[in-house]
Design an enzyme around this catalytic site. Structure first.
Site, PDB file in Angstrom:
ATOM      1  NE  ARG A 214      36.409  42.863  40.018  1.00 32.41           N
ATOM      2  CZ  ARG A 214      37.629  42.384  39.808  1.00 32.41           C
ATOM      3  NH1 ARG A 214      38.434  42.174  40.819  1.00 32.41           N
ATOM      4  NH2 ARG A 214      38.039  42.090  38.591  1.00 32.41           N
TER       5      ARG A 214
ATOM      6  NE  ARG B 266      28.722  41.634  37.409  1.00 37.59           N
ATOM      7  CZ  ARG B 266      30.008  41.966  37.292  1.00 37.59           C
ATOM      8  NH1 ARG B 266      30.895  41.453  38.140  1.00 37.59           N
ATOM      9  NH2 ARG B 266      30.409  42.789  36.332  1.00 37.59           N
TER      10      ARG B 266
ATOM     11  CG  ASP C 281      34.031  38.549  32.541  1.00 35.79           C
ATOM     12  OD1 ASP C 281      34.888  39.306  32.051  1.00 35.79           O
ATOM     13  OD2 ASP C 281      33.714  38.547  33.743  1.00 35.79           O
TER      14      ASP C 281
ATOM     15  CG  ASN D  47      38.158  40.437  29.748  1.00 38.31           C
ATOM     16  OD1 ASN D  47      37.914  39.795  30.760  1.00 38.31           O
ATOM     17  ND2 ASN D  47      39.146  41.320  29.676  1.00 38.31           N
ATOM     18  CE  LYS D  48      34.973  44.853  33.640  1.00 44.10           C
ATOM     19  NZ  LYS D  48      33.555  44.603  33.866  1.00 44.10           N
TER      20      LYS D  48
HETATM   21  C1  LIG Z   1      39.769  36.796  36.374  1.00 45.81           C
HETATM   22  S1  LIG Z   1      38.509  37.996  36.387  1.00 45.81           S
HETATM   23  C2  LIG Z   1      37.845  37.879  34.813  1.00 45.81           C
HETATM   24  C3  LIG Z   1      37.108  39.153  34.392  1.00 45.81           C
HETATM   25  O1  LIG Z   1      36.110  39.592  35.351  1.00 45.81           O
HETATM   26  C4  LIG Z   1      36.147  41.036  35.403  1.00 45.81           C
HETATM   27  O2  LIG Z   1      34.881  41.641  35.353  1.00 45.81           O
HETATM   28  P1  LIG Z   1      34.233  42.369  36.671  1.00 45.81           P
HETATM   29  O3  LIG Z   1      35.323  43.147  37.345  1.00 45.81           O
HETATM   30  O4  LIG Z   1      33.139  43.233  36.092  1.00 45.81           O
HETATM   31  O5  LIG Z   1      33.694  41.226  37.490  1.00 45.81           O
HETATM   32  C5  LIG Z   1      36.939  41.428  34.198  1.00 45.81           C
HETATM   33  O6  LIG Z   1      36.157  41.366  33.015  1.00 45.81           O
HETATM   34  C6  LIG Z   1      38.003  40.354  34.223  1.00 45.81           C
HETATM   35  O7  LIG Z   1      38.785  40.305  33.093  1.00 45.81           O
END
Ligand SMILES: CSC[C@H]1O[C@H](OP(=O)(O)O)[C@H](O)[C@@H]1O
Length: 353
Positions: free
Chosen positions: A57, A100, A244, A254-255
């Site tokens: 991820r 995704r 993201d 983003n998260k």
């Molecule tokens: C450099 S990672 C960018 C971004 O991806 C993560 O999401 P996930 O863990 O669900 O893939 C998170 O939003 C990070 O900030």
């Protein structure tokens, strides 16, 4: 302040994506930090499943994994040139792309693989593998460059808070926001690092503080709900996060939890930095309201560490991203440069020039 060049090798202890030439071995991030185990993928559909399941991820990391997934998908294809190969590979690329929806890096990487295929001849297989390798190498170089660019914005002695995981586990190495924190710590610019636990998947509690611990950096873990209170104490001068998908007007997905951090930061005079490679910039999406926000299993909210904490029959809503408007962001740091006070005009000045 320490101005000596960064010893990047010391941060190379974690590699989430390993191409063996035959398989794609992915560090299973669902089991970290207590179980360090790889999942070995031999087909593109296994890679798509690993991306969907968050085995791998992080926006850049899922783009890199998908690129290698395309290489695996091409393995059984017979074709005289890249265009013919792409026609046969396209269904597998679509399944990778569907894994995704929010991180643009996934579609960006697959588009790059298509582009090299349609201009390749009989050597299309080697060209495809070289492109996947190039995507990974460019991401690592971008992270190291962004580390320096972002750290430069941070005044010595600053406190920094981050959210989710944006380190080596989410990229080809060194990290995006975590790369800025690594560079800032090494230069003596950052006094204290705080990491939000990032419910429900706990990327902060399980991954970020563990990554920094491997570096010998003591990060302080906080509950997501403690962030505004922490900012009120004056202990934090910057919030530094990843992304993201960054839209043409600077709106950033983003998260989940990032948006409320930005609101609290603006209220408390804390500056807000987004750090992401240009592969995360989507100039074809005008604004954040157009971004598809991934919804995941509500069951992720019903427990922690495998122990159920919620009574049966309870409803839950589980969007795993939110959108921070550009006007709440002080700086977007990319390897192509820094956009201060992002807007359509300032984004176009850097990305449409
Ligand atoms: C450099 S990672 C960018 C971004 O991806 C993560 O999401 P996930 O863990 O669900 O893939 C998170 O939003 C990070 O900030």
């Amino acid at each position: 302040m320490n101005t000596s060049p960064l010893d990047f090798d010391r941060y190379d202890h974690i590699r989430p994506i390993l191409w063996t030439g035959d398989t794609l071995d992915l560090l299973d991030q669902r089991k970290l930090p207590f179980v360090v185990e790889h999942v070995s993928c031999t087909t593109s559909d296994e890679v798509a499943q690993a991306i969907h399941d968050l085995t791998v991820r992080g926006a850049p990391a899922i783009g890199i994994a998908a690129a290698w997934g395309a290489v695996l998908g091409a393995r059984d294809i017979e074709a005289e040139d890249g265009t013919a190969a792409l026609a046969k590979l396209e269904p597998a690329l679509q399944r990778l792309n569907a894994a995704r929806p929010t991180a643009v890096n996934l579609a960006w990487a697959l588009a790059r693989m298509r582009r090299v295929l349609v201009t390749s001849g009989a050597d299309w297989r080697e060209v495809l593998a070289r492109e996947a390798q190039a995507i990974a190498e460019e991401d690592l170089a971008a992270n190291r460059h962004m580390g320096a660019l972002g750290a430069e914005l941070i005044a010595p002695g600053s406190g920094v808070m981050t959210h989710c995981n944006t380190g080596s586990l989410a990229t080809a190495g060194f990290g995006t926001a975590l790369g800025v924190i690594r560079a800032g710590m090494a230069q003596g610019r950052i006094g204290k690092v705080f990491a939000g636990e990032t419910r429900p998947w706990l990327q902060g509690a399980r991954l970020t503080v563990w990554e920094l611990q491997q570096d010998g950096i003591d990060a302080t873990l906080i509950a997501d709900s403690a962030a505004a209170h922490l900012m009120k104490t004056g202990a934090v001068q910057w919030i530094v996060v990843g992304a993201d998908r960054i839209c043409a007007n600077g709106d950033t997905a983003n998260k989940i939890g990032t948006y409320q951090l930005a609101i609290a930061a603006r209220h408390h005079g804390v500056r807000f930095m987004v750090v992401a490679p240009s592969s995360t910039v989507d100039m074809d999406t005008a604004s954040g309201d157009l971004i598809e926000i991934e919804q995941r299993d509500p069951g992720e909210l019903f427990g922690i560490g495998g122990t159920r904490t919620v009574a049966e029959g309870i409803q839950a809503w589980n969007p795993v991203f939110d959108v921070t408007p550009g006007e709440l962001i002080d700086a977007i740091v990319t390897e192509q440069g820094v956009v201060e006070r992002p807007s359509t005009a300032s984004m176009q000045a850097l990305f449409k020039a």
